[in-house]
Design an enzyme around this catalytic site. Structure first.
Site, PDB file in Angstrom:
ATOM      1  N   GLU A  95      -1.610  -1.560  -4.309  1.00  0.00           N
ATOM      2  CA  GLU A  95      -2.872  -0.837  -4.294  1.00  0.00           C
ATOM      3  C   GLU A  95      -2.696   0.393  -5.164  1.00  0.00           C
ATOM      4  OE1 GLU A  95      -5.568   1.677  -1.212  1.00  0.00           O
ATOM      5  OE2 GLU A  95      -5.043  -0.348  -0.578  1.00  0.00           O
ATOM      6  N   ASP A 143       0.887  -1.164   0.000  1.00  0.00           N
ATOM      7  CA  ASP A 143       0.000   0.000   0.000  1.00  0.00           C
ATOM      8  C   ASP A 143       0.923   1.210   0.000  1.00  0.00           C
ATOM      9  OD1 ASP A 143      -2.047   1.853   0.272  1.00  0.00           O
ATOM     10  OD2 ASP A 143      -2.196   1.592   2.438  1.00  0.00           O
ATOM     11  N   ASP A 169      -2.216   0.687   7.680  1.00  0.00           N
ATOM     12  CA  ASP A 169      -1.532   0.675   6.389  1.00  0.00           C
ATOM     13  C   ASP A 169      -0.886  -0.687   6.137  1.00  0.00           C
ATOM     14  OD1 ASP A 169      -1.552   3.696   5.424  1.00  0.00           O
ATOM     15  OD2 ASP A 169      -1.225   3.659   7.586  1.00  0.00           O
TER      16      ASP A 169
END
Length: 185
Positions: A71, A11, A144
């Site tokens: 992502e 991410d 996260d």
């Protein structure tokens, strides 16, 4: 003979980069690692990008992933935020491609849908579902790391399908699939 595959999920972010690693043996998914790279304390945006690249290379060299799932940045109204996220994603992608590792991008809604069945799920819902799926003892304070892990799990669930994701096996594949991003000199 069972096949084994390591998937690194990332991410990307310029404040916190979350990442998670799973091992797939046959059709069984196992948790390996999740953590985050904290970048808040650095003011220089180029130093942040360098650290994202170096940490991604370090993860690749340590865990030898077969595939990387990222992502993709979501589309928001703040153009500066989008630019920063795109750069963070780009350097993480470049690290994987520099080691000839296939990279696949997934939209946040696609990841949430794969994990929870709801594309509008909250970060907390995604984290709790991952805790259940992978028998995690606890979830981290910052989510996260679970977002990075969710990208890896989403990729596992979507193995063999390329719906909603872009897949690059190297620089040549990236250039071929993105001709408008290349400038002739």
């Amino acid at each position: 003979m069972q096949t084994e595959k390591i998937i690194l999920g990332i991410d990307p972010g310029t404040t916190i980069m979350g990442f998670g690693i799973i091992k797939v043996v046959g059709k069984k998914m196992e948790f390996v690692q999740m953590n985050e790279l904290l970048l808040k304390k650095y003011d220089d945006p180029y130093l942040k990008l360098k650290l994202i690249f170096e940490r991604t290379i370090e993860l690749i060299d340590t865990y030898n992933p077969d595939e990387i799932a990222l992502e993709a940045p979501f589309f928001g109204k703040n153009v500066q935020s989008m630019l920063k996220l795109g750069r963070a994603q780009g350097v993480a992608m470049a690290a994987g491609l520099s080691r000839q590792i296939p990279v696949t991008e997934y939209l946040p809604k696609k990841i949430k849908m794969a994990i929870t069945g709801n594309g509008n799920a909250s970060k907390e819902q995604v984290a709790l579902m991952l805790k259940s799926l992978l028998s995690l003892r606890e979830i981290p304070k910052n989510l996260d790391a679970t977002d990075g892990l969710a990208a890896a799990v989403c990729h596992y669930y979507n193995s063999g399908t390329k719906v909603g994701g872009k897949n690059y096996t190297g620089w040549a594949a990236f250039v071929k699939q993105n001709p408008k991003k290349i400038k002739d000199r």
